[in-house]
Design a protein around this motif. Sequence first.
Motif, mmCIF file in Angstrom:
data_model
loop_
_atom_site.group_PDB
_atom_site.id
_atom_site.type_symbol
_atom_site.label_atom_id
_atom_site.label_comp_id
_atom_site.label_asym_id
_atom_site.label_seq_id
_atom_site.Cartn_x
_atom_site.Cartn_y
_atom_site.Cartn_z
ATOM 1 N N LYS A 19 -2.524 37.069 16.238
ATOM 2 C CA LYS A 19 -1.517 36.032 16.008
ATOM 3 C C LYS A 19 -2.180 34.666 16.126
ATOM 4 C CE LYS A 19 2.425 38.512 18.074
ATOM 5 N NZ LYS A 19 3.472 38.425 19.139
ATOM 6 N N PRO A 20 -1.617 33.632 15.518
ATOM 7 C CA PRO A 20 -2.127 32.273 15.765
ATOM 8 C C PRO A 20 -1.964 31.927 17.246
ATOM 9 C CG PRO A 20 -0.652 32.318 13.854
ATOM 10 C CD PRO A 20 -0.524 33.650 14.513
ATOM 11 N N ALA A 21 -2.908 31.174 17.778
ATOM 12 C CA ALA A 21 -2.844 30.805 19.192
ATOM 13 C C ALA A 21 -1.552 30.062 19.506
ATOM 14 C CB ALA A 21 -4.062 29.952 19.571
ATOM 15 N N ALA A 22 -1.089 29.223 18.568
ATOM 16 C CA ALA A 22 0.139 28.464 18.815
ATOM 17 C C ALA A 22 1.355 29.381 18.949
ATOM 18 C CB ALA A 22 0.361 27.459 17.684
ATOM 19 N N ALA A 23 1.321 30.554 18.264
ATOM 20 C CA ALA A 23 2.459 31.473 18.330
ATOM 21 C C ALA A 23 2.559 32.152 19.689
ATOM 22 C CB ALA A 23 2.330 32.533 17.234
ATOM 23 N N VAL B 40 2.058 30.579 22.613
ATOM 24 C CA VAL B 40 2.592 29.618 23.580
ATOM 25 C C VAL B 40 4.114 29.763 23.637
ATOM 26 C CG1 VAL B 40 2.811 27.183 24.162
ATOM 27 C CG2 VAL B 40 0.673 28.048 23.191
ATOM 28 N N GLY B 41 4.652 29.857 24.852
ATOM 29 C CA GLY B 41 6.087 30.003 25.044
ATOM 30 C C GLY B 41 6.539 31.436 25.194
ATOM 31 N N GLN B 42 5.655 32.416 24.899
ATOM 32 C CA GLN B 42 6.022 33.821 25.066
ATOM 33 C C GLN B 42 5.798 34.243 26.516
ATOM 34 O OE1 GLN B 42 4.575 36.811 22.449
ATOM 35 N NE2 GLN B 42 4.528 35.475 20.649
ATOM 36 N N LEU C 211 4.245 36.542 29.226
ATOM 37 C CA LEU C 211 3.022 37.342 29.200
ATOM 38 C C LEU C 211 3.308 38.847 29.114
ATOM 39 C CD1 LEU C 211 -0.075 37.547 29.410
ATOM 40 C CD2 LEU C 211 0.181 37.497 31.907
ATOM 41 N N PRO C 212 4.299 39.408 29.854
ATOM 42 C CA PRO C 212 4.530 40.859 29.776
ATOM 43 C C PRO C 212 4.913 41.348 28.378
ATOM 44 C CG PRO C 212 5.579 39.958 31.737
ATOM 45 C CD PRO C 212 5.121 38.786 30.916
ATOM 46 N N SER C 213 5.355 40.436 27.482
ATOM 47 C CA SER C 213 5.717 40.881 26.138
ATOM 48 C C SER C 213 4.499 41.345 25.339
ATOM 49 C CB SER C 213 6.424 39.750 25.390
ATOM 50 O OG SER C 213 5.513 38.670 25.130
ATOM 51 N N LEU C 214 3.280 41.001 25.800
ATOM 52 C CA LEU C 214 2.069 41.445 25.106
ATOM 53 C C LEU C 214 1.641 42.837 25.540
ATOM 54 C CD1 LEU C 214 -0.113 38.197 25.303
ATOM 55 C CD2 LEU C 214 1.395 38.937 23.442
ATOM 56 N N TYR C 215 2.210 43.329 26.669
ATOM 57 C CA TYR C 215 1.775 44.628 27.197
ATOM 58 C C TYR C 215 2.474 45.768 26.462
ATOM 59 C CZ TYR C 215 0.565 41.701 31.277
ATOM 60 O OH TYR C 215 0.078 40.746 32.104
ATOM 61 N N VAL C 216 1.776 46.890 26.314
ATOM 62 C CA VAL C 216 2.430 48.119 25.857
ATOM 63 C C VAL C 216 3.358 48.634 26.955
ATOM 64 C CG1 VAL C 216 2.027 50.535 25.210
ATOM 65 C CG2 VAL C 216 0.568 48.739 24.267
ATOM 66 N N ARG C 217 2.900 48.532 28.213
ATOM 67 C CA ARG C 217 3.717 48.950 29.361
ATOM 68 C C ARG C 217 3.912 47.738 30.281
ATOM 69 N NH1 ARG C 217 0.792 53.848 32.081
ATOM 70 N NH2 ARG C 217 2.566 53.592 33.483
ATOM 71 N N PRO C 218 5.079 47.047 30.191
ATOM 72 C CA PRO C 218 5.291 45.814 30.962
ATOM 73 C C PRO C 218 5.199 46.005 32.476
ATOM 74 C CG PRO C 218 6.930 46.014 29.205
ATOM 75 C CD PRO C 218 6.200 47.326 29.266
ATOM 76 N N GLU C 219 5.353 47.272 32.971
ATOM 77 C CA GLU C 219 5.296 47.461 34.417
ATOM 78 C C GLU C 219 3.919 47.128 35.005
ATOM 79 O OE1 GLU C 219 4.974 51.604 32.426
ATOM 80 O OE2 GLU C 219 6.097 49.734 32.168
ATOM 81 N N HIS C 220 2.893 46.983 34.143
ATOM 82 C CA HIS C 220 1.580 46.565 34.640
ATOM 83 C C HIS C 220 1.639 45.161 35.249
ATOM 84 C CE1 HIS C 220 -1.117 49.783 33.473
ATOM 85 N NE2 HIS C 220 -0.521 49.863 32.311
ATOM 86 N N LEU D 237 -3.507 30.633 29.607
ATOM 87 C CA LEU D 237 -3.062 29.860 30.757
ATOM 88 C C LEU D 237 -1.570 30.134 30.919
ATOM 89 C CD1 LEU D 237 -4.116 27.859 32.862
ATOM 90 C CD2 LEU D 237 -3.396 26.006 31.351
ATOM 91 N N VAL D 238 -1.166 30.724 32.060
ATOM 92 C CA VAL D 238 0.191 31.230 32.254
ATOM 93 C C VAL D 238 0.808 30.572 33.478
ATOM 94 C CG1 VAL D 238 1.591 33.299 32.631
ATOM 95 C CG2 VAL D 238 -0.486 33.439 31.244
ATOM 96 N N ARG D 239 2.060 30.101 33.335
ATOM 97 C CA ARG D 239 2.760 29.502 34.470
ATOM 98 C C ARG D 239 3.147 30.609 35.455
ATOM 99 N NH1 ARG D 239 4.968 24.759 35.501
ATOM 100 N NH2 ARG D 239 4.722 24.037 33.361
ATOM 101 N N ALA D 240 2.881 30.377 36.733
ATOM 102 C CA ALA D 240 3.069 31.433 37.726
ATOM 103 C C ALA D 240 4.538 31.734 37.987
ATOM 104 C CB ALA D 240 2.367 31.046 39.034
ATOM 105 N N ASP D 241 5.421 30.703 37.985
ATOM 106 C CA ASP D 241 6.807 30.936 38.382
ATOM 107 C C ASP D 241 7.655 31.547 37.277
ATOM 108 O OD1 ASP D 241 6.897 28.767 36.727
ATOM 109 O OD2 ASP D 241 7.744 27.368 38.185
ATOM 110 N N SER D 242 7.230 31.437 36.002
ATOM 111 C CA SER D 242 8.044 31.961 34.899
ATOM 112 C C SER D 242 7.315 32.987 34.035
ATOM 113 C CB SER D 242 8.510 30.811 34.000
ATOM 114 O OG SER D 242 7.389 30.181 33.374
ATOM 115 N N ASP D 243 6.003 33.176 34.256
ATOM 116 C CA ASP D 243 5.170 34.095 33.460
ATOM 117 C C ASP D 243 5.093 33.682 31.988
ATOM 118 O OD1 ASP D 243 4.706 35.664 35.705
ATOM 119 O OD2 ASP D 243 6.481 36.900 35.337
ATOM 120 N N MET D 244 5.436 32.430 31.676
ATOM 121 C CA MET D 244 5.359 31.959 30.293
ATOM 122 C C MET D 244 3.935 31.492 29.989
ATOM 123 S SD MET D 244 8.404 32.483 29.236
ATOM 124 C CE MET D 244 8.413 31.594 27.680
ATOM 125 N N ILE D 245 3.485 31.763 28.780
ATOM 126 C CA ILE D 245 2.162 31.333 28.340
ATOM 127 C C ILE D 245 2.205 29.855 28.010
ATOM 128 C CG2 ILE D 245 0.346 31.642 26.609
ATOM 129 C CD1 ILE D 245 1.242 34.534 26.314
#
Length: 638
Positions: free
Chosen positions: A380-384, A386-388, A390-399, A359-367
Amino acid sequence: MPTAARTVTLADAPAFLRARGRLLGWIAVVALLVASLFGWELRQSFRDARLDSQRDAKNLALLLKEQLEGAFRETDLVLRDLAGRVSPAQLSQLDSLLPAQRSSLFNLFDGKRATLPQAEMVGLVSSDGLWAMADGKRTLADPILRDLFAQLSDNPGQEMVLSRPVRLRGNNELGFVMARRIASDNGKLAGLVYALVRLEYYSQLARRLDAAENSTFNLIDNDIVLVARYPEQPARIGLTLPLADRISEWVNGRSSGYTVFTSPTDGLLRGYHFERLEGFPFILLIGLPDQNYFGDWWRKASAYLAAFVMLILFAVAMAWRGWRENQLTLAVELGAARLQEQDAHILRALDAMSRPILLVRADSDMILAANHAAGELVGKPAAALVGQPLPSLYVRPEHHDKIVEQLVERQAVTDYELKFRAANGEPLWVGLSGSVIQYQNGRAYFLSLMDISERKAAHETLWRKATIDPLTGVANRGYFLERAEQEWHRARRYGHKLGMLMLDIDYFKQVNDTYGHDVGDQVLQGFVSVVKRKLRDSDLFGRLGGEEFGIVLMEYDRSTLTATAERLRAALAEQPLVLADGQILNITVSIGCTLASSHDLPLAVLMKQADQALYAAKHGGRNSVIYYDPASPAFQAG
């Protein structure tokens, strides 16, 4: 100090009834919301299963289509070559050829048949359509050959014709005849050259794909008549398929398609994908059983239904208990409470889902939230999570910009394939789907993830099986011919020159006869290793069959082409091969080469020129390079 207990009176009854009505209304809203989430999840998983079935059927059909078209084109290429080598005069005298002439024709046809694993025999039909010659024997043409001869005679503009399935001589195997016209100087039919193609070859190709149990591979003609099938059902070959009218309406006017129906022969529901073979009157019909894709979905649907029924029963029981005990709960700030309740139920539903959900906030892209399955997916633990961002999980953030663009424009994204980076640093292929929802007084993305790494790896494995020669690691014949045709068209488009080399290891048969086929395999592998070191990355290198190889060289002139060929010949002659047991073998190679300076001639003619130059090199003493030049003494001597 403690608050005194409030006594419920009859004056509270109207307020209680209103509160109870609101409570029951909220129970209905929550039930509807949970049902919607469950329904969305079931719909998405059903759609994913259907897409997986459709994608797998399409991939199998495309791979089998590529191999069949390659085999048929390879057979047609050989027939074209033979049609150009047999003169009308030989066909008109087929019943009176001298033994030496007949032996020469037999050697020519037998050599070509050896390059076609799918062909049972290759032969000729005389100019009057009465006589046939195959395997060095002259016989009366059978009815099938006479019928094909009549078809080509009645249709002057037709170059090739195929028969219906026939039973091969001496066994119970089935096959069909592919025949090509041989024209006289005035353009009239002077005879035909034909190949008898074994349908067992189709079964071999289908068997290699290692499809799921109860899958079916059908090859039908344009009249919906079954030509070949795997698993084999010989009794049905040559018969019109059940549901022929429905299938005909489905495939009519299309080159490919997908549908689902129950087979009338075994009662199994399958997803069927068809592909038309380009240039041949055949249709591939691949069926994959639904039970292999929807078993988990039915179990999940049953579990969700049971959970939903239990939730409704529990809610009704709680409402009944509240009414019986006369506990009045009046709503305060109804709007805020409704949103908080909705958010809480979204989170509970998220945790209950078996698929990875973010579940990701639309205006900040935060999980904002992640379930346990999402944590397991990335390690990773699910709690870890939260707060990241979403693009930090991508290999290529431009996606991320492309994903957000689809969510903004269409309010949803479906099966977007990209790589996540797992906690151990390894890339992970993920299929991402999701939609836009309201959460905590704002817009949020409800994203569903699926690990598709195995499917990606399986597709890569299937592609390598279909295109790479397993012994030498270079392109197989079908893939080489396909790539060579592409390079020829590219050279023609941009006006570049295109060089063709044909290589044949000298005395390779003696190596096999003397040392055994295992040593022969080592020689082929060593030969390929030496040649690849001398080529550019852009050069196309492939095995055409046995000890014969082909190389396509782009943007070469004649001097550079012959110098490259001579460098290859010298490298092989000067570098002995060291076998696994320590033996040392000296091998040489004969090379024929030609160059397409203008692209008026088709690729088949270019390959024929290189093959003729190779023939001249072989007959000129081997261990040599011959350039295609009919006027040169070396070529005439060959």
